[in-house]
Design an enzyme around this catalytic site. Structure first.
Site, PDB file in Angstrom:
ATOM      1  N   ARG A 297       0.863  -1.024   0.264  1.00  0.00           N
ATOM      2  CA  ARG A 297       0.246   0.231  -0.109  1.00  0.00           C
ATOM      3  C   ARG A 297       0.907   1.279   0.069  1.00  0.00           C
ATOM      4  O   ARG A 297       0.696   2.317  -0.683  1.00  0.00           O
ATOM      5  CB  ARG A 297      -0.967   0.188   0.962  1.00  0.00           C
ATOM      6  CG  ARG A 297      -2.380  -0.894   0.814  1.00  0.00           C
ATOM      7  CD  ARG A 297      -2.817  -1.350   2.388  1.00  0.00           C
ATOM      8  NE  ARG A 297      -3.974  -2.092   1.817  1.00  0.00           N
ATOM      9  CZ  ARG A 297      -4.690  -2.797   2.713  1.00  0.00           C
ATOM     10  NH1 ARG A 297      -4.579  -2.901   3.905  1.00  0.00           N
ATOM     11  NH2 ARG A 297      -5.703  -3.698   2.217  1.00  0.00           N
ATOM     12  N   HIS A 439      -6.459  -0.676  -6.848  1.00  0.00           N
ATOM     13  CA  HIS A 439      -5.740  -1.830  -6.347  1.00  0.00           C
ATOM     14  C   HIS A 439      -5.240  -1.588  -4.956  1.00  0.00           C
ATOM     15  O   HIS A 439      -4.856  -0.535  -4.381  1.00  0.00           O
ATOM     16  CB  HIS A 439      -4.861  -2.518  -7.542  1.00  0.00           C
ATOM     17  CG  HIS A 439      -3.762  -1.601  -7.633  1.00  0.00           C
ATOM     18  ND1 HIS A 439      -2.460  -2.081  -8.546  1.00  0.00           N
ATOM     19  CD2 HIS A 439      -3.342  -0.204  -7.348  1.00  0.00           C
ATOM     20  CE1 HIS A 439      -1.611  -1.044  -8.609  1.00  0.00           C
ATOM     21  NE2 HIS A 439      -2.090   0.025  -7.747  1.00  0.00           N
ATOM     22  N   GLU A 440      -4.910  -2.843  -4.368  1.00  0.00           N
ATOM     23  CA  GLU A 440      -4.414  -2.895  -2.737  1.00  0.00           C
ATOM     24  C   GLU A 440      -5.278  -2.114  -1.865  1.00  0.00           C
ATOM     25  O   GLU A 440      -5.085  -1.506  -1.006  1.00  0.00           O
ATOM     26  CB  GLU A 440      -3.152  -2.252  -2.717  1.00  0.00           C
ATOM     27  CG  GLU A 440      -2.036  -3.171  -3.449  1.00  0.00           C
ATOM     28  CD  GLU A 440      -1.968  -4.580  -3.237  1.00  0.00           C
ATOM     29  OE1 GLU A 440      -2.390  -4.883  -1.943  1.00  0.00           O
ATOM     30  OE2 GLU A 440      -1.352  -5.129  -4.157  1.00  0.00           O
ATOM     31  N   GLY A 441      -6.986  -2.252  -2.035  1.00  0.00           N
ATOM     32  CA  GLY A 441      -7.656  -1.654  -1.059  1.00  0.00           C
ATOM     33  C   GLY A 441      -7.944  -0.503  -1.884  1.00  0.00           C
ATOM     34  O   GLY A 441      -7.442   0.477  -2.296  1.00  0.00           O
ATOM     35  N   HIS A 446     -10.038   1.887   2.611  1.00  0.00           N
ATOM     36  CA  HIS A 446      -9.211   2.777   3.362  1.00  0.00           C
ATOM     37  C   HIS A 446      -9.822   3.912   4.248  1.00  0.00           C
ATOM     38  O   HIS A 446      -9.188   4.077   5.199  1.00  0.00           O
ATOM     39  CB  HIS A 446      -7.853   3.386   2.582  1.00  0.00           C
ATOM     40  CG  HIS A 446      -6.860   2.108   2.221  1.00  0.00           C
ATOM     41  ND1 HIS A 446      -6.375   1.629   2.890  1.00  0.00           N
ATOM     42  CD2 HIS A 446      -6.725   1.622   0.770  1.00  0.00           C
ATOM     43  CE1 HIS A 446      -5.560   0.671   2.053  1.00  0.00           C
ATOM     44  NE2 HIS A 446      -5.998   0.770   0.762  1.00  0.00           N
TER      45      HIS A 446
END
Length: 597
Positions: A297, A439-441, A446
């Site tokens: 992240r 991507h990656e959350g 978040h």
């Protein structure tokens, strides 16, 4: 194509003048490094970027990977590029000497990846996806698994991936359906399922691909508690030979940007022949995977800044060279046209890019420094660094990602009609920037993470640590008369953040939906204030160093001070409208019904 894609001067300013990254060398783990070795790493990254990566930027975008006879074909030079990253020690540079690594700080490693990403984002992801996968193996895998997979991963012969997402379980990992059944050999399982959106999940630039894959052991706990982690190679070794492991590439996704790196759809165990190797303990896979995800992240935020920075310098170069129009006060049409950088609105768009990107880079390098401390420091320093990093990670990922979409759009706008054509690279950067809020959350996830979990961790200790760091910056800035207005504005903004946070937390016990409904806006508010803090740090150093500066450094420090003023006048003021919304009682998004759209 623009000649400059990042600023070595700014990067060194951030690392050495603001962050004082050389302090890391006081720790035993980094004791063999110094300023000279750090600079050698950065210079090597620049050399590779200029000579190998950047020349392929456009051609990799125009000739995206294709699935041919069950294999994804990528640009033919990627094989030699990945091998070079392996041969030169980049893939395992942060790891221990006894693993063949260089014990390089994450702070310097991430600075190097920033350079690579600014040169050619697509080509830069291959080796460092492998770094992340290898780090999972070395952290949680058995000695046998480490010996089996990592040497060839470090060498760039084998690719590493993170295989999480499934068609009906995107961000909701508890709903994955990929299964694992024990075989007669301890530690090995038969894997069956499918995975989608797997970056570098299959390609012909390596001999093999090792997937760090989430699956559920049959009979295990339901939901997230039943997830385990497996190393699933595309081909497995038997008697010294690679044999097919029944991991089939069903498709390659064609994307709007970031086209040079393939994203694969994988069918696993369709013929009952996929063997996976358990990494660590059963049912601990999600906890293990989050190590890689949290590191990734910060990396996503850095990638967003990389692309945005390349777009900024392309638009800056164009603005300096493109003559058009005259100052609004000039009425004589016979006077020569001026470069568009003379126009106030163009300077506004350039300042917007510079303020967001250099502020974000400052935050990301600070987070990288915290990551280093969390690994090598002791006692309270170690624990506090880890907690502060945990708090800032959703901001470090999301603010650069969301704002990078806007800064690259501004770069296109600076070029006008030319920016909308493939004759200039900014349209490519605009397309490539869009992946990072996803991507990656996603940004929404978040926001929920920050407001719903991070601000209350350990009774809010992370927030208190952050406020203490900001207060130190305010103390450093106030002796300078020119910075006092910025310090006052930041203090007022912190008051707004405090009021908003207390208001939202008061809703949590009785109305969880209202508490979290606008978590994404809270993340935005938090991000703006965090970047304002980073700009005050930079401005204080610039103000301190300016009297003794000479030559180009005078312009550099003046530019820093003016950009800090811009961020406070144009961006920090947005916190007031956000605060008003976050403290309002009208629950529009909750009251709206799906059938009313």
């Amino acid at each position: 194509m623009a000649t400059q894609f990042y600023s070595p001067r700014d990067l060194r300013f951030q690392l050495y003048e603001v962050l004082n990254a050389e302090r890391l060398t006081k720790f035993d783990y980094f004791r063999d490094h110094d300023r000279e070795s750090f600079d050698m790493v950065l210079d090597a990254a620049r050399q590779i970027s200029e000579t190998v990566l950047k020349p392929l930027l456009t051609v990799m975008d125009r000739n995206e990977p294709q699935l041919v006879a069950g294999k994804i074909r990528v640009h033919p030079q990627m094989r030699s590029i990945i091998k070079k990253f392996g041969d030169d020690g980049w893939i395992n540079a942060p790891f221990r000497y006894d693993e063949g690594g260089q014990q390089l700080p994450a702070t310097i490693m991430n600075a190097a990846t920033f350079i690579f990403g600014a040169a050619n984002y697509s080509s830069s992801v291959f080796p460092f996806l492998t770094t992340g996968a290898a780090n999972l193996l070395r952290s949680f895998g058995s000695a046998e698994l480490i010996d089996r997979f990592t040497p060839k991963m470090y060498a760039g012969q084998w690719q590493g991936t993170m295989a999480l997402t499934e068609p009906d379980a995107g961000s909701s990992l508890s709903d994955i359906t990929t299964t694992a059944e024990p075989t007669d050999t301890p530690g090995t399982y038969q894997i069956r399922g499918q995975k989608i959106y797997i970056s570098a999940g299959d390609h012909d630039a390596v001999e093999n691909v090792v997937h760090l894959m989430l699956a559920k052991i049959k009979g295990g706990p339901a939901g997230a508690k039943g997830i385990s982690l497996f190393a699933v190679p595309q081909q497995r070794e038997e008697n010294g030979q690679l044999v097919d492991n029944d991991v089939l590439t069903a498709g390659v996704y064609h994307k709007m940007g970031y086209k040079g790196a393939p994203i694969a759809h994988l069918m696993v165990g369709s013929n009952g022949g996929t063997i996976g190797y358990l990494v660590g303990e059963p049912h601990q896979g999600l906890r293990y995977m989050f190590q890689m995800m949290n590191e990734a992240r910060v990396g996503v935020g850095m990638n967003a800044v990389s692309i945005g920075t390349a777009a900024y310098y392309a638009s800056l170069e164009y603005a300096r060279e493109r003559p058009q129009g005259r100052p609004v006060s000039e009425k004589d049409p016979t006077r020569p046209q001026v470069p568009i950088i003379r126009h106030a609105d163009v300077k506004r768009m350039l300042l917007f890019q510079k303020s967001v990107l250099e502020g974000s880079l400052s935050l990301l390098l600070y987070c990288s420094y915290l990551a280093d401390l969390s690994h090598v420091a002791d006692g309270d320093e170690k624990a506090n660094a880890a907690l502060l990093l945990d708090l800032l990670t959703p901001v470090a990922k999301s603010y650069p990602s969301e704002m990078g979409c806007l800064t690259t759009s501004a770069a296109v706008q600076v070029l006008g009609g030319a920016g909308y054509t493939t004759d200039f690279p900014v349209e490519q950067f605009y397309r490539e920037a869009r992946i990072h809020p996803i991507h990656e959350g996603t940004t929404g996830i978040h926001g929920l993470d920050l407001l719903g979990r991070k601000v209350t961790l350990q009774g809010g200790k992370g927030v208190q640590l952050l406020l203490a760091e900001i207060e130190r910056t305010l103390v450093d800035a106030r002796p300078y008369a020119d910075l006092q207005p910025l310090a006052d504005q930041l203090t007022a903004a912190l008051g707004k953040l405090d009021a908003v946070t207390k208001h939202l937390l008061s809703l949590a016990p009785s109305d969880t939906e209202a508490f979290l409904a606008d978590a994404t806006l809270y993340l935005e508010l938090f991000g703006i204030i965090t970047i304002a803090w980073q700009w005050l740090r930079q401005a204080t150093v610039a103000q301190k160093n300016l009297p003794a500066a000479a030559g180009d450094d005078v312009n550099f420090y003046q530019g820093k001070l003016m950009t800090a003023r811009y961020f406070y006048e144009y961006e920090l003021v947005k916190v007031y409208s956000l605060a008003r919304r976050l403290q309002a009682t009208d629950r529009v998004t909750l009251a709206m019904k799906g059938e009313w759209f």
